[in-house]
Design a protein around this motif. Structure first.
Motif, short mmCIF file in Angstrom:
data_model
loop_
_atom_site.label_atom_id
_atom_site.label_comp_id
_atom_site.label_asym_id
_atom_site.label_seq_id
_atom_site.Cartn_x
_atom_site.Cartn_y
_atom_site.Cartn_z
N GLU A 156 0.99 -18.80 6.07
CA GLU A 156 1.86 -20.06 5.56
C GLU A 156 2.89 -19.76 4.22
N ASP A 157 2.30 -18.86 3.46
CA ASP A 157 3.24 -18.76 2.13
C ASP A 157 4.10 -17.58 2.26
N GLY A 158 4.11 -17.06 3.66
CA GLY A 158 5.33 -15.96 3.56
C GLY A 158 4.81 -14.60 3.83
N PRO A 159 3.63 -14.10 3.60
CA PRO A 159 3.51 -12.70 3.67
C PRO A 159 3.28 -12.37 5.36
N LYS A 160 3.83 -11.13 5.35
CA LYS A 160 3.33 -10.71 6.97
C LYS A 160 2.25 -10.11 7.00
N ILE A 161 1.56 -10.14 8.09
CA ILE A 161 0.24 -9.51 8.31
C ILE A 161 0.19 -8.65 9.72
N TYR A 162 -0.50 -7.71 9.76
CA TYR A 162 -0.37 -7.13 11.05
C TYR A 162 -2.02 -6.82 11.78
N ALA A 163 -1.97 -7.14 13.04
CA ALA A 163 -3.35 -6.93 13.91
C ALA A 163 -3.21 -5.69 14.42
N PHE A 164 -3.89 -4.66 14.28
CA PHE A 164 -4.02 -3.46 15.20
C PHE A 164 -5.38 -3.57 16.15
N ALA A 179 -4.09 -5.86 8.81
CA ALA A 179 -3.59 -5.18 7.26
C ALA A 179 -2.44 -5.87 6.98
N THR A 180 -1.87 -5.40 5.90
CA THR A 180 -0.79 -5.89 5.37
C THR A 180 0.51 -5.20 5.45
N ASP A 181 0.19 -3.91 6.15
CA ASP A 181 1.33 -2.94 6.28
C ASP A 181 0.93 -2.21 7.43
N LYS A 182 1.85 -1.51 8.11
CA LYS A 182 1.59 -0.54 9.32
C LYS A 182 1.67 0.77 8.97
N SER A 183 1.58 1.41 7.81
CA SER A 183 1.70 2.72 7.15
C SER A 183 0.65 3.78 8.09
N TYR A 184 0.98 4.96 7.85
CA TYR A 184 0.06 5.95 8.43
C TYR A 184 -1.52 5.72 7.89
N GLU A 185 -1.65 5.42 6.52
CA GLU A 185 -2.90 5.52 6.04
C GLU A 185 -3.64 4.36 6.66
N THR A 186 -2.95 3.28 7.16
CA THR A 186 -3.61 1.92 7.67
C THR A 186 -3.92 2.22 9.32
N VAL A 187 -3.12 2.93 9.91
CA VAL A 187 -3.45 3.41 11.16
C VAL A 187 -4.53 4.56 11.28
N ARG A 188 -4.47 5.25 10.40
CA ARG A 188 -5.51 6.30 10.23
C ARG A 188 -6.89 5.84 10.10
N ARG A 265 -6.28 -21.73 14.44
CA ARG A 265 -6.87 -21.97 13.20
C ARG A 265 -5.61 -22.11 12.19
N HIS A 266 -6.03 -22.08 10.92
CA HIS A 266 -4.89 -22.58 9.92
C HIS A 266 -5.19 -21.42 8.44
N PHE A 267 -4.66 -20.49 8.34
CA PHE A 267 -4.65 -19.46 7.47
C PHE A 267 -3.76 -19.24 6.31
N GLN A 272 -8.74 -14.85 3.80
CA GLN A 272 -9.14 -15.84 4.60
C GLN A 272 -9.33 -15.44 6.22
N LEU A 273 -8.04 -14.85 6.33
CA LEU A 273 -7.85 -14.19 7.73
C LEU A 273 -8.92 -13.14 8.14
N SER A 274 -9.02 -12.09 7.18
CA SER A 274 -9.88 -11.04 7.19
C SER A 274 -11.14 -11.54 7.30
N ARG A 275 -11.81 -12.55 6.88
CA ARG A 275 -13.28 -13.08 6.99
C ARG A 275 -13.59 -13.65 8.22
N ALA A 276 -12.38 -14.27 8.90
CA ALA A 276 -12.69 -14.85 10.05
C ALA A 276 -12.12 -13.98 11.40
N SER A 277 -11.69 -12.91 11.08
CA SER A 277 -11.25 -12.27 12.54
C SER A 277 -12.41 -11.58 13.14
#
Length: 409
Positions: A156-164, A179-188, A265-267, A272-277
């Motif tokens: 809602e407040d703008g940040p982009k999130i990724y669901a792998f 995650a909040t990015d799609k870097s190699y570290e996140t993929v790993r 849902r509303h995140f 909050q999203l991580s807890r609900a996933s």
């Protein structure tokens, strides 16, 4: 798939049915839905083998043609709209204009307007493009095959999130990382956790995202993720560039996550999203029944698989830095008009005669070799078109014995 190939597939399914094969086995072989199989079984019961041919889609009822006045109005309106400096001149725009100027209560449909315009030579008849045979990995490889992809949303407040999402294409079991990015570290991190919970696959199909392939700046770059998979005996299958439809199974999972979870849902925060996933994964694995599995949940199907799971000890023993390990990397590529394909930012000549067709290119790291294979259709055998020397500037490490079983196709 053209009509001839589709007919062969229907006939194959019916033969298996008559041989007493289980429905689940038939669907796994022909890669179709239960509704598809039920439809053609009924056709066969009613009409025999002739019933397996497609019927004409021409409607049984043809509406009465509109008056010559209406046809003239359509043509005149089109000509007027085309001359405007701003605006549209398609069927919808014409229909809106007819609603304003015509005194008739019933207006022609969009299909009728297009038909009138085609008959008058004002628009071209749509070209029917022949579907090109695509070698689906699930039908080509032997062993466990996973698919990896990501989707993104905005809080809602703008940040982009990724669901792998990683999906076992045999059992439809999945694993997810928010995650909040799609870097190699996140993929790993996502993949190591997935291979702990779902098991280590023999093959992993994915798109050509820079985090997966290593980037686009220089040729023959073996990215960290490619090296990680090679070190565990996993053979990557990179799908055609910019053609997400070929990763359709995990794309459907992305859509399901959006419809069944995100949109309900509303995140307001990432936490909050991580807890609900986990609630989505629990529902998907234990309650949702994918059409591919007929009447089985992913958790039940996964329980029947014998897979080797990655351990924390194995993760701790991964070399740093990661070398290039003996193994294979696959690329499904569509041949360009000039007869070339691109593999790891490098062009390779195939054949202009195969322009538009799909080929399967494989880098064999320990042989320092690139092979390019072609299959005309699912009924034809694979043919080796060419193999080339593929120099690798680094020493290629041996695959650890504990993962060697995964290198066989």
């Amino acid at each position: 798939m053209d009509e001839k190939q589709e007919f062969r597939l229907r006939r194959k399914a019916i033969r298996m049915h008559m041989q007493g094969k289980a429905q689940q086995e038939i669907l796994a072989r022909v890669q179709r839905s239960p509704a598809w199989l039920s439809k053609w079984q009924k056709r066969f019961d009613q009409q025999g083998m002739a019933g397996l041919h497609s019927r004409s889609r021409r409607p049984a009822y043809m509406p009465t043609s509109y008056s010559s006045r209406m046809r003239q109005l359509i043509v005149q309106t089109r000509r007027r709209l085309v001359k405007q400096k701003v605006g549209l001149s398609g069927a919808r725009a014409i229909r809106r204009e007819l609603r304003k100027v015509s005194g008739e209560k019933s207006l022609p449909s969009l299909a009728t307007i297009k038909r009138v315009l085609r008959q008058c030579g004002m628009i071209a008849r749509p070209r029917l493009t022949k579907r090109v045979y695509f070698p689906k990995p699930l039908q080509v490889v032997s062993g466990s095959l996973y698919a990896l992809d990501w989707t993104c949303r905005y809080l809602e407040d703008g940040p982009k999130i990724y669901a792998f999402h990683t999906l076992n294409l045999h059992t439809r079991a999945c694993a997810q990382t928010i995650a909040t990015d799609k870097s190699y570290e996140t993929v790993r991190g996502h993949c190591l956790q997935t291979w702990k919970s779902l098991g280590i696959p023999h093959f992993l199909q994915l798109d050509n995202d820079a985090a997966f392939c290593g980037g686009y700046k220089a040729p023959r770059i073996f990215g960290q993720f490619v090296r990680l998979c090679l070190s565990l005996g996993i053979e990557l299958i990179f799908l055609p560039v910019a053609q997400p439809e070929h990763n359709g199974e995990v794309e459907e999972l992305n859509g399901l996550w959006g419809h069944a979870f995100w949109e309900r849902r509303h995140f307001s925060s990432f936490a909050q999203l991580s807890r609900a996933s986990p609630t989505f994964i629990h529902w998907y694995m234990t309650e949702y029944v994918p059409p591919f599995l007929i009447d089985t949940t992913p958790k039940q199907a996964q329980g029947r698989e014998t897979l080797h799971h990655l351990t924390a000890k194995q993760v701790s023993h991964l070399p740093d830095p990661l070398p290039i390990t003996a193994g294979r990397i696959h690329f499904i590529r569509q041949v360009q008009p000039d007869g070339t394909i691109t593999v790891l930012n490098e062009s390779w000549k195939v054949s202009k005669r195969l322009a538009g067709k799909y080929v399967w290119a494989t880098i064999i790291t320990h042989c320092r070799q690139l092979e390019i294979w072609y299959q005309r259709s699912v009924q034809h055998p694979w043919r080796l078109l060419k193999y080339c020397v593929y120099d690798i500037s680094e020493t290629v490490a041996r695959l650890r014995p504990e993962y060697a079983r995964r290198s066989a196709a």
